[in-house]
Design an enzyme around this catalytic site. Structure first.
Site, PDB file in Angstrom:
ATOM      1  N   LYS A 260       0.857  -1.181   0.000  1.00  0.00           N
ATOM      2  CA  LYS A 260       0.000   0.000   0.000  1.00  0.00           C
ATOM      3  C   LYS A 260       0.892   1.228   0.000  1.00  0.00           C
ATOM      4  O   LYS A 260       1.689   1.437   0.914  1.00  0.00           O
ATOM      5  CB  LYS A 260      -0.880  -0.026   1.254  1.00  0.00           C
ATOM      6  CG  LYS A 260      -1.660   1.255   1.466  1.00  0.00           C
ATOM      7  CD  LYS A 260      -2.741   1.099   2.520  1.00  0.00           C
ATOM      8  CE  LYS A 260      -3.447   2.410   2.773  1.00  0.00           C
ATOM      9  NZ  LYS A 260      -4.553   2.269   3.722  1.00  0.00           N
TER      10      LYS A 260
ATOM     11  N   LYS B 246      -2.552  -1.626  -3.678  1.00  0.00           N
ATOM     12  CA  LYS B 246      -3.249  -0.364  -3.929  1.00  0.00           C
ATOM     13  C   LYS B 246      -2.331   0.825  -3.912  1.00  0.00           C
ATOM     14  O   LYS B 246      -1.338   0.773  -3.222  1.00  0.00           O
ATOM     15  CB  LYS B 246      -4.384  -0.191  -2.927  1.00  0.00           C
ATOM     16  CG  LYS B 246      -3.965   0.364  -1.573  1.00  0.00           C
ATOM     17  CD  LYS B 246      -5.069   0.277  -0.595  1.00  0.00           C
ATOM     18  CE  LYS B 246      -5.680   1.640  -0.360  1.00  0.00           C
ATOM     19  NZ  LYS B 246      -6.463   1.658   0.873  1.00  0.00           N
TER      20      LYS B 246
END
Ligand code: PBG
Length: 322
Positions: free
Chosen positions: A195, A248
């Site tokens: 992330k 992400k």
């Protein structure tokens, strides 16, 4: 090459990547109250929903054949210890219990996001201690303890999967221990392993009311420049017991998704985050891009990069076209 592109049926026959509703996960933001359906200005079509409204929404999602839901919560009160996150009667815990009682939702996988940022008064994903000369430190191990406690509480309330998104070190091992200690051996962990600290989370912070009140998240989320480090993050989370990993953002990081797909054999998800949704919506509203085609193309590119499933605010719209 053009012989195999002459008709839609010919193209369908040789198509290498497919999108299907079952591989799409829809995020929901649950808030206190009843009959609440509050629009989020930077994410047209996305709402803060009270538990009763969320149940309604979840039934639509099940009808459309989506894979599942990712649940976030906006608590009544925020504090330094993020008590709303691990409270037995927390907002997401309430939503999970209600959803588990509703047989119409049996086809949905309920994923609970595990993080403290929506629940802390300062908006950071962990416990804050004063550092040197007026600075602040996000403490790792005390944060991990609360994150593990939160995960167990969400699993007890009915989460089918817990998904830590905080990026503290060692959280996956701590969550696995705390689940196992409570006989929750069957609850898998989907770790947001890679992330990145991203500007594309901006609209989410409006939706979840979780913008940090000072500083930023760069001391725990990854530097966008680092590809090798992303692979180390994934490797560590898998070694600690993650069952699947989530990457992400998605579109600005397709190379990272592809590399992860080539390096690891576990199920891989990608999160098309709020800013990716917002920028496409903005172009749709101005008539600058064709809504249906641009939406499906963005999702297809994420699948082609190697994601097995996609968390996306477009999930319902896309499923209607698939
Ligand atoms: C919580 C969390 C965030 C997102 C998912 N989980 C926000 C953040 O890290 O600031 C972002 C999702 C999105 O932008 O859609 N830590």
């Amino acid at each position: 090459m053009r012989r195999l592109r002459r008709s839609e049926s010919m193209r369908a026959l040789v198509r290498e990547t497919r999108l299907h509703a079952g591989a799409l996960i829809y995020p929901l933001f649950i808030c206190p109250g009843e009959g609440v359906r509050r629009p989020i200005s930077s994410m047209p079509g996305v709402f803060n929903l009270s538990v009763d409204e969320a149940l309604q929404e979840a039934r639509d999602v099940a009808q459309l054949g989506l894979g599942g839901l990712l649940l976030f919560g906006l608590p009544e009160k925020k504090d330094e210890q993020a008590s709303g996150a691990w409270d037995e009667n927390g907002i997401v815990q309430q939503a999970l219990r209600a959803m588990k009682r509703d047989r119409a939702l049996d086809s949905l996988v309920l994923i609970a996001d595990v993080c403290l940022c929506e629940y802390t008064s300062h908006g950071h994903c962990g416990i804050v201690r004063p550092g040197e000369a007026g600075t602040h430190e996000i403490e790792n191990d005390s944060s991990v303890a609360l994150i593990a406690k939160t995960a167990a509480s969400l699993a007890r309330a009915g989460a089918d999967i817990v998904a830590p998104s905080d990026m503290m070190d060692g959280r996956v091992a701590a969550i696995r221990d705390s689940l196992d200690d409570e006989q929750l051996h069957d609850t898998p962990i989907l770790s947001y392993a890679s992330k990145f600290a991203s500007a594309f989370y901006g609209p989410f912070r409006e939706a979840a009311d979780s913008a940090p009140q000072f500083g930023d998240r760069r001391s725990y989320q990854m530097d966008g420049a680092n590809r090798r480090e992303a692979m180390r993050e994934i490797e560590l989370d898998l070694a600690e017991g993650a069952d699947m990993v989530l990457m992400k953002p998605a579109l600005p990081y397709l190379d990272i998704i592809r590399e992860a797909r080539d390096c690891f054999d576990v199920p891989l998800g990608a999160y098309q985050v709020s800013g990716e949704y917002a920028m496409l919506q903005a172009a749709f509203e101005r008539g600058w891009l064709d809504r249906d085609r641009a939406m499906l193309e963005s999702l297809l590119s994420i699948r082609r990069a190697g994601a097995d499933f996609i968390v996306t605010y477009f999930a319902k719209q896309a499923a209607r076209l698939l």
